[in-house]
Write an enzyme that holds these catalytic residues in place. Structure first.
Site, PDB file in Angstrom:
ATOM      1  CB  THR A 140      28.291   9.888  12.309  1.00 14.21           C
ATOM      2  OG1 THR A 140      27.362   9.083  13.052  1.00 14.21           O
ATOM      3  CG2 THR A 140      29.172  10.624  13.298  1.00 14.21           C
ATOM      4  CG  HIS A 195      26.268   6.607  21.857  1.00 14.95           C
ATOM      5  ND1 HIS A 195      26.460   6.622  23.215  1.00 14.95           N
ATOM      6  CD2 HIS A 195      24.949   6.813  21.652  1.00 14.95           C
ATOM      7  CE1 HIS A 195      25.307   6.827  23.810  1.00 14.95           C
ATOM      8  NE2 HIS A 195      24.368   6.962  22.887  1.00 14.95           N
ATOM      9  CG  ASP A 210      25.509   1.776   7.621  1.00 14.85           C
ATOM     10  OD1 ASP A 210      25.016   2.619   8.403  1.00 14.85           O
ATOM     11  OD2 ASP A 210      24.813   0.907   7.049  1.00 14.85           O
ATOM     12  CB  THR A 211      27.993  -0.324  12.618  1.00 15.53           C
ATOM     13  OG1 THR A 211      29.257   0.344  12.549  1.00 15.53           O
ATOM     14  CG2 THR A 211      28.116  -1.519  13.551  1.00 15.53           C
ATOM     15  CG  PHE A 267      25.881   3.208  20.913  1.00 16.24           C
ATOM     16  CD1 PHE A 267      27.263   3.181  21.045  1.00 16.24           C
ATOM     17  CD2 PHE A 267      25.339   3.080  19.637  1.00 16.24           C
ATOM     18  CE1 PHE A 267      28.083   3.012  19.931  1.00 16.24           C
ATOM     19  CE2 PHE A 267      26.151   2.919  18.508  1.00 16.24           C
ATOM     20  CZ  PHE A 267      27.533   2.887  18.669  1.00 16.24           C
ATOM     21  CG  ASP A 327      27.571  -1.581  22.730  1.00 12.85           C
ATOM     22  OD1 ASP A 327      27.938  -2.319  21.795  1.00 12.85           O
ATOM     23  OD2 ASP A 327      27.989  -0.408  22.872  1.00 12.85           O
ATOM     24  CG  HIS A 329      32.088  -3.243  15.593  1.00 18.81           C
ATOM     25  ND1 HIS A 329      32.057  -3.534  16.948  1.00 18.81           N
ATOM     26  CD2 HIS A 329      31.173  -2.270  15.419  1.00 18.81           C
ATOM     27  CE1 HIS A 329      31.150  -2.771  17.539  1.00 18.81           C
ATOM     28  NE2 HIS A 329      30.604  -1.984  16.629  1.00 18.81           N
ATOM     29  NE  ARG A 330      31.516   2.968  15.329  1.00 18.91           N
ATOM     30  CZ  ARG A 330      30.620   2.263  16.041  1.00 18.91           C
ATOM     31  NH1 ARG A 330      30.845   1.965  17.303  1.00 18.91           N
ATOM     32  NH2 ARG A 330      29.491   1.880  15.487  1.00 18.91           N
TER      33      ARG A 330
HETATM   34  P1  ITT Z   1      24.839   7.396  11.546  1.00 23.20           P
HETATM   35  O1  ITT Z   1      24.435   8.824  11.683  1.00 23.20           O
HETATM   36  O2  ITT Z   1      26.332   7.220  11.529  1.00 23.20           O
HETATM   37  O3  ITT Z   1      24.162   6.689  10.391  1.00 23.20           O
HETATM   38  P2  ITT Z   1      23.267   5.551  13.164  1.00 23.20           P
HETATM   39  O4  ITT Z   1      22.988   5.542  14.633  1.00 23.20           O
HETATM   40  O5  ITT Z   1      22.117   5.684  12.219  1.00 23.20           O
HETATM   41  O6  ITT Z   1      24.363   6.689  12.907  1.00 23.20           O
HETATM   42  P3  ITT Z   1      23.976   3.051  11.846  1.00 23.20           P
HETATM   43  O7  ITT Z   1      23.188   3.444  10.654  1.00 23.20           O
HETATM   44  O8  ITT Z   1      25.372   2.526  11.629  1.00 23.20           O
HETATM   45  O9  ITT Z   1      24.113   4.257  12.879  1.00 23.20           O
HETATM   46  O10 ITT Z   1      23.105   2.064  12.718  1.00 23.20           O
HETATM   47  C1  ITT Z   1      23.383   0.773  12.995  1.00 23.20           C
HETATM   48  C2  ITT Z   1      22.603   0.232  14.158  1.00 23.20           C
HETATM   49  O11 ITT Z   1      23.497  -0.591  14.889  1.00 23.20           O
HETATM   50  C3  ITT Z   1      22.026   1.240  15.151  1.00 23.20           C
HETATM   51  O12 ITT Z   1      20.856   0.690  15.734  1.00 23.20           O
HETATM   52  C4  ITT Z   1      23.103   1.340  16.189  1.00 23.20           C
HETATM   53  O13 ITT Z   1      22.579   1.650  17.465  1.00 23.20           O
HETATM   54  C5  ITT Z   1      23.697  -0.057  16.163  1.00 23.20           C
HETATM   55  N1  ITT Z   1      25.147   0.016  16.420  1.00 23.20           N
HETATM   56  C6  ITT Z   1      26.087   0.615  15.642  1.00 23.20           C
HETATM   57  N2  ITT Z   1      27.293   0.503  16.212  1.00 23.20           N
HETATM   58  C7  ITT Z   1      27.121  -0.174  17.375  1.00 23.20           C
HETATM   59  C8  ITT Z   1      27.976  -0.568  18.426  1.00 23.20           C
HETATM   60  O14 ITT Z   1      29.265  -0.280  18.410  1.00 23.20           O
HETATM   61  N3  ITT Z   1      27.442  -1.223  19.458  1.00 23.20           N
HETATM   62  C9  ITT Z   1      26.131  -1.498  19.502  1.00 23.20           C
HETATM   63  N4  ITT Z   1      25.253  -1.155  18.571  1.00 23.20           N
HETATM   64  C10 ITT Z   1      25.735  -0.498  17.512  1.00 23.20           C
END
Ligand code: ITT
Length: 193
Positions: free
Chosen positions: A8, A12, A69-70, A149, A152, A177-178
């Site tokens: 990643t 955060h 991925d979230t 972040f 949230d 979730h995480r």
């Molecule tokens: P990677 O390097 O792991 O890909 P990323 O920031 O690109 O990091 P994602 O592709 O999973 O992460 O992005 C998913 C979106 O959802 C992104 O806008 C994040 O800020 C948001 N997100 C992911 N986890 C979150 C959480 O726990 N709370 C709030 N927003 C979250």
């Protein structure tokens, strides 16, 4: 302590997962091992993107690693922004713009049900393992709180009356979730010889 490489670029996520795995594994972010470029996330599912990130790092380093991925899935938007959560309002992963766009899309809408869903892909001894974590909740009318972040400040988990951004990292980690997905990853790893 055993090490696990986390594919990643999100500081955060690293901080949250570090706390979740404290005492069990040392989480090594990919940049520490020289991977600083953006890994393309071109799949159309969370699982697909997590797999792309994990495979990329595994191919480069040849060691066990995991990626996640979230997405934030909103019921009346048929699961959007979902896999496109980071780029909902444009290519720059701008959290403020993403939240504004989502609040606009839900203006006047009574059904604000939503959920965060995390999919983790672990590549362990050459085999791919999948873990999922979901937290149900709803989208607040206005942003509140400064912790955390991404989305949230507008996500209120079910059974609570405050957003993730109004909680400490420890409180968010207790229900997120995480953390649910990571708990399943840990269960798997504990069963390995
Ligand atoms: P990677 O390097 O792991 O890909 P990323 O920031 O690109 O990091 P994602 O592709 O999973 O992460 O992005 C998913 C979106 O959802 C992104 O806008 C994040 O800020 C948001 N997100 C992911 N986890 C979150 C959480 O726990 N709370 C709030 N927003 C979250």
């Amino acid at each position: 302590m055993k090490q696990l490489v986390f594919a990643t670029a999100n500081a955060h996520k690293i901080a949250e997962v570090n706390r979740l795995l404290q005492g069990l594994y040392e989480v090594v972010p990919m940049h520490v091992l020289g991977i600083t470029e953006d890994i393309p996330e071109t799949a159309d599912t969370l699982q697909g993107n997590a797999l792309l990130k994990a495979q990329y790092v595994h191919q480069r380093l040849g060691i066990d690693c995991f990626a996640e991925d979230t997405g934030l899935e909103v019921e009346v938007l048929n699961g959007a922004p979902g896999v496109y959560s980071a780029r909902y309002a444009g290519p720059h992963n701008d959290a403020q713009a993403n939240m504004r766009k989502l609040l606009d899309a839900l203006k006047g809408c009574d059904n604000r049900r939503a959920r965060f869903r995390t999919v983790i892909v672990l590549i362990y001894k050459g085999q791919t393992q999948l873990f999922e974590g979901i937290v149900p909740g709803h989208i607040a009318q206005v942003p509140a709180g400064t912790n955390g972040f991404g989305y949230d400040p507008i996500f209120v988990p079910q059974g609570y009356d405050r957003t993730f951004a109004q909680m400490s990292t420890a409180q968010k980690n207790a229900i997120s979730h995480r953390s649910k997905a990571i708990a399943r990853l840990v269960d798997f790893l504990k069963k390995q010889p």
